[in-house]
Design a protein around this motif. Sequence first.
Motif, PDB file in Angstrom:
ATOM      1  N   ARG A  96       6.996 109.702  -6.155  1.00 47.78           N
ATOM      2  CA  ARG A  96       6.241 109.349  -4.950  1.00 47.78           C
ATOM      3  C   ARG A  96       4.941 108.667  -5.323  1.00 47.78           C
ATOM      4  NH1 ARG A  96       7.324 112.863   0.200  1.00 47.78           N
ATOM      5  NH2 ARG A  96       6.070 111.325   1.244  1.00 47.78           N
ATOM      6  N   THR A  97       4.526 107.692  -4.521  1.00 49.15           N
ATOM      7  CA  THR A  97       3.236 107.052  -4.725  1.00 49.15           C
ATOM      8  C   THR A  97       2.218 107.711  -3.801  1.00 49.15           C
ATOM      9  OG1 THR A  97       3.673 105.383  -3.037  1.00 49.15           O
ATOM     10  CG2 THR A  97       4.311 104.844  -5.296  1.00 49.15           C
ATOM     11  N   ALA A  98       0.948 107.398  -3.984  1.00 50.34           N
ATOM     12  CA  ALA A  98      -0.109 108.013  -3.186  1.00 50.34           C
ATOM     13  C   ALA A  98       0.009 107.658  -1.701  1.00 50.34           C
ATOM     14  CB  ALA A  98      -1.473 107.589  -3.714  1.00 50.34           C
TER      15      ALA A  98
ATOM     16  N   LYS B 143      12.795 113.124   2.990  1.00 44.99           N
ATOM     17  CA  LYS B 143      13.340 114.445   3.284  1.00 44.99           C
ATOM     18  C   LYS B 143      13.773 115.164   1.999  1.00 44.99           C
ATOM     19  CE  LYS B 143      15.070 113.189   7.838  1.00 44.99           C
ATOM     20  NZ  LYS B 143      16.290 112.921   8.621  1.00 44.99           N
ATOM     21  N   MET B 144      14.258 114.399   1.031  1.00 42.31           N
ATOM     22  CA  MET B 144      14.727 114.990  -0.219  1.00 42.31           C
ATOM     23  C   MET B 144      13.578 115.446  -1.102  1.00 42.31           C
ATOM     24  SD  MET B 144      17.762 112.602  -1.506  1.00 42.31           S
ATOM     25  CE  MET B 144      19.081 112.051  -0.470  1.00 42.31           C
ATOM     26  N   ILE B 145      12.461 114.680  -1.067  1.00 44.10           N
ATOM     27  CA  ILE B 145      11.315 115.002  -1.918  1.00 44.10           C
ATOM     28  C   ILE B 145      10.102 115.205  -1.017  1.00 44.10           C
ATOM     29  CG2 ILE B 145       9.916 114.273  -3.878  1.00 44.10           C
ATOM     30  CD1 ILE B 145      12.180 112.401  -4.655  1.00 44.10           C
TER      31      ILE B 145
ATOM     32  N   ASN C 261      15.221 102.700   2.803  1.00 45.16           N
ATOM     33  CA  ASN C 261      15.675 103.951   2.186  1.00 45.16           C
ATOM     34  C   ASN C 261      14.604 105.035   2.160  1.00 45.16           C
ATOM     35  OD1 ASN C 261      18.199 102.865   1.535  1.00 45.16           O
ATOM     36  ND2 ASN C 261      17.363 101.946  -0.308  1.00 45.16           N
ATOM     37  N   VAL C 262      13.348 104.676   2.395  1.00 46.67           N
ATOM     38  CA  VAL C 262      12.240 105.613   2.203  1.00 46.67           C
ATOM     39  C   VAL C 262      12.354 106.834   3.102  1.00 46.67           C
ATOM     40  CG1 VAL C 262       9.751 105.888   2.486  1.00 46.67           C
ATOM     41  CG2 VAL C 262      10.647 103.934   1.258  1.00 46.67           C
ATOM     42  N   LYS C 263      12.730 106.655   4.359  1.00 46.76           N
ATOM     43  CA  LYS C 263      12.806 107.768   5.307  1.00 46.76           C
ATOM     44  C   LYS C 263      13.779 108.846   4.818  1.00 46.76           C
ATOM     45  CE  LYS C 263      13.559 108.681  10.191  1.00 46.76           C
ATOM     46  NZ  LYS C 263      13.983 108.119  11.479  1.00 46.76           N
TER      47      LYS C 263
ATOM     48  N   PHE D  74       8.045 105.093  -2.718  1.00 47.99           N
ATOM     49  CA  PHE D  74       8.785 105.643  -3.845  1.00 47.99           C
ATOM     50  C   PHE D  74       8.981 104.587  -4.916  1.00 47.99           C
ATOM     51  CE2 PHE D  74       9.913 108.634  -0.574  1.00 47.99           C
ATOM     52  CZ  PHE D  74       9.934 109.834  -1.254  1.00 47.99           C
ATOM     53  N   LYS D  75       8.833 105.010  -6.169  1.00 50.00           N
ATOM     54  CA  LYS D  75       9.112 104.160  -7.316  1.00 50.00           C
ATOM     55  C   LYS D  75      10.404 104.656  -7.949  1.00 50.00           C
ATOM     56  CE  LYS D  75       5.310 105.075  -9.515  1.00 50.00           C
ATOM     57  NZ  LYS D  75       4.259 105.082 -10.531  1.00 50.00           N
ATOM     58  N   SER D  76      11.192 103.731  -8.458  1.00 47.96           N
ATOM     59  CA  SER D  76      12.405 104.133  -9.145  1.00 47.96           C
ATOM     60  C   SER D  76      12.719 103.129 -10.244  1.00 47.96           C
ATOM     61  CB  SER D  76      13.579 104.193  -8.167  1.00 47.96           C
ATOM     62  OG  SER D  76      13.876 102.924  -7.666  1.00 47.96           O
ATOM     63  N   GLY D  77      13.549 103.550 -11.172  1.00 47.06           N
ATOM     64  CA  GLY D  77      13.995 102.653 -12.216  1.00 47.06           C
ATOM     65  C   GLY D  77      14.978 101.647 -11.649  1.00 47.06           C
TER      66      GLY D  77
END
Length: 65
Positions: free
Chosen positions: A16-18, A60-62, A54-56, A22-25
């Motif tokens: 998660r960013t501030a 919920k997952m994180i 995809n962020v929404k 979300f950041k991902s590889g």
Amino acid sequence: MPKMKTKSAAAKRFKRTAKGGFKSGNSFTSHRFHGKTKKQRRQLRGLSMMDKSNVKRYRKMIPAK
């Protein structure tokens, strides 16, 4: 009602960013580089921001800390 548990698989793959993004590889980085240009390989290094669509779902997952 109890707190929601963090999905551990998602927690391993996304950060998660501030501001709540979300950041991902990147995908396509594990093998078969001979079909990719130098520019593609260079741009696939590091992390990238997840698409807004995809962020929404991943919020919920994180849950926030």
